[in-house]
Design a protein around this motif. Structure first.
Motif, PDB file in Angstrom:
ATOM      1  N   ASP A 195      -3.787   5.814 -10.043  1.00  0.00           N
ATOM      2  CA  ASP A 195      -5.246   5.873  -9.970  1.00  0.00           C
ATOM      3  C   ASP A 195      -5.787   4.516  -9.520  1.00  0.00           C
ATOM      4  O   ASP A 195      -5.077   3.509  -9.537  1.00  0.00           O
ATOM      5  N   ILE A 196      -7.049   4.505  -9.139  1.00  0.00           N
ATOM      6  CA  ILE A 196      -7.745   3.277  -8.768  1.00  0.00           C
ATOM      7  C   ILE A 196      -8.846   3.032  -9.801  1.00  0.00           C
ATOM      8  O   ILE A 196      -9.610   3.943 -10.118  1.00  0.00           O
ATOM      9  N   GLY A 249      -5.716   9.218  -8.482  1.00  0.00           N
ATOM     10  CA  GLY A 249      -4.754   9.033  -7.405  1.00  0.00           C
ATOM     11  C   GLY A 249      -4.436  10.364  -6.748  1.00  0.00           C
ATOM     12  O   GLY A 249      -5.004  11.402  -7.070  1.00  0.00           O
ATOM     13  N   THR A 304     -12.059   0.518 -10.478  1.00  0.00           N
ATOM     14  CA  THR A 304     -12.937  -0.514  -9.948  1.00  0.00           C
ATOM     15  C   THR A 304     -13.585  -1.228 -11.128  1.00  0.00           C
ATOM     16  O   THR A 304     -14.180  -0.593 -12.003  1.00  0.00           O
ATOM     17  N   ASP A 344     -11.311  -3.331  -6.526  1.00  0.00           N
ATOM     18  CA  ASP A 344     -10.524  -2.115  -6.711  1.00  0.00           C
ATOM     19  C   ASP A 344      -9.101  -2.497  -7.091  1.00  0.00           C
ATOM     20  O   ASP A 344      -8.419  -3.214  -6.350  1.00  0.00           O
ATOM     21  N   TYR A 345      -8.648  -2.007  -8.243  1.00  0.00           N
ATOM     22  CA  TYR A 345      -7.299  -2.260  -8.736  1.00  0.00           C
ATOM     23  C   TYR A 345      -6.504  -0.960  -8.735  1.00  0.00           C
ATOM     24  O   TYR A 345      -7.027   0.084  -9.118  1.00  0.00           O
ATOM     25  N   GLU A 346      -5.239  -1.041  -8.356  1.00  0.00           N
ATOM     26  CA  GLU A 346      -4.348   0.108  -8.483  1.00  0.00           C
ATOM     27  C   GLU A 346      -3.717   0.070  -9.870  1.00  0.00           C
ATOM     28  O   GLU A 346      -3.283  -0.993 -10.337  1.00  0.00           O
ATOM     29  N   LEU A 367      -3.356  -3.223 -14.137  1.00  0.00           N
ATOM     30  CA  LEU A 367      -4.147  -3.116 -12.914  1.00  0.00           C
ATOM     31  C   LEU A 367      -3.725  -4.212 -11.953  1.00  0.00           C
ATOM     32  O   LEU A 367      -3.631  -5.375 -12.333  1.00  0.00           O
ATOM     33  N   GLU A 411      -4.295  -5.961  -7.992  1.00  0.00           N
ATOM     34  CA  GLU A 411      -5.010  -6.110  -6.721  1.00  0.00           C
ATOM     35  C   GLU A 411      -4.475  -7.384  -6.095  1.00  0.00           C
ATOM     36  O   GLU A 411      -4.705  -8.483  -6.612  1.00  0.00           O
ATOM     37  N   ILE A 470     -13.355   5.074 -12.170  1.00  0.00           N
ATOM     38  CA  ILE A 470     -11.967   5.526 -12.053  1.00  0.00           C
ATOM     39  C   ILE A 470     -11.885   6.585 -10.968  1.00  0.00           C
ATOM     40  O   ILE A 470     -12.653   7.562 -10.986  1.00  0.00           O
TER      41      ILE A 470
END
Length: 170
Positions: free
Chosen positions: A30-31, A168, A33, A38-40, A59, A61, A165
């Protein structure tokens, strides 16, 4: 079935159902923010201490890693943490000092963990943990003992509206 009926059919099996995400069901991939970045989600740890459960999401980035902590107490509690270097040994002390701030131990315990993604290496392990709060109650220090290694992180509370959120592809 003809070409056009296949093309325009409403076959519901082809569309995977994506569960709406919230802070307690975030998945690896998921991503998230937070603070306009934006963090994976590359790792997830589920902690269980008795019947109590909480989550930490790793998270990523670029080269920046943060941890999003989520738990449901009387209400949803969220925090964002970053790993720090802090020389600590067992047993966990009653108070700690970091960057000129004093932190007092708020709670301590032991949790069974389940790890996913980059955190799968802790799957099935048990961690001792201690949570500390600063004197002004604005910052938190978290310690986790994984055998002989103690990891420290520092963070603060955030509000649910501060994160977004995006599910993904799974």
């Amino acid at each position: 079935m003809g070409f056009f009926s296949k093309l325009f059919s409403k076959n519901e099996q082809q569309k995977p159902e994506v569960e709406e995400r919230h802070a307690l069901n975030i998945q690896v991939g998921d991503i998230v923010t937070y603070d306009l970045v934006d963090y994976e989600v590359v790792g997830k740890i589920t902690y269980r201490d008795g019947s109590y459960e909480w989550f930490s999401y790793q998270l990523l980035e670029g080269n920046s890693t943060k941890w999003l902590a989520a738990e449901m107490d009387d209400e949803l509690e969220l925090g964002v943490y970053e790993t720090i270097k802090l020389p600590v040994s067992m047993p966990f002390p009653k108070e700690l000092t970091h960057d000129g701030k004093t932190f007092h131990k708020d709670e301590e315990g032991e949790a069974r963990v389940t790890g996913e993604g980059r955190s799968s290496n802790v799957n099935g392990r048990t961690a001792r943990y201690a949570e500390y709060v600063s004197e002004d109650e604005e910052m938190y220090l978290s310690l986790e003992s994984w055998g002989s290694e103690i990891e420290a992180s520092i963070g603060c509370d955030i509000e649910p509206f501060e994160i977004k959120i995006i599910a993904g592809s799974k």
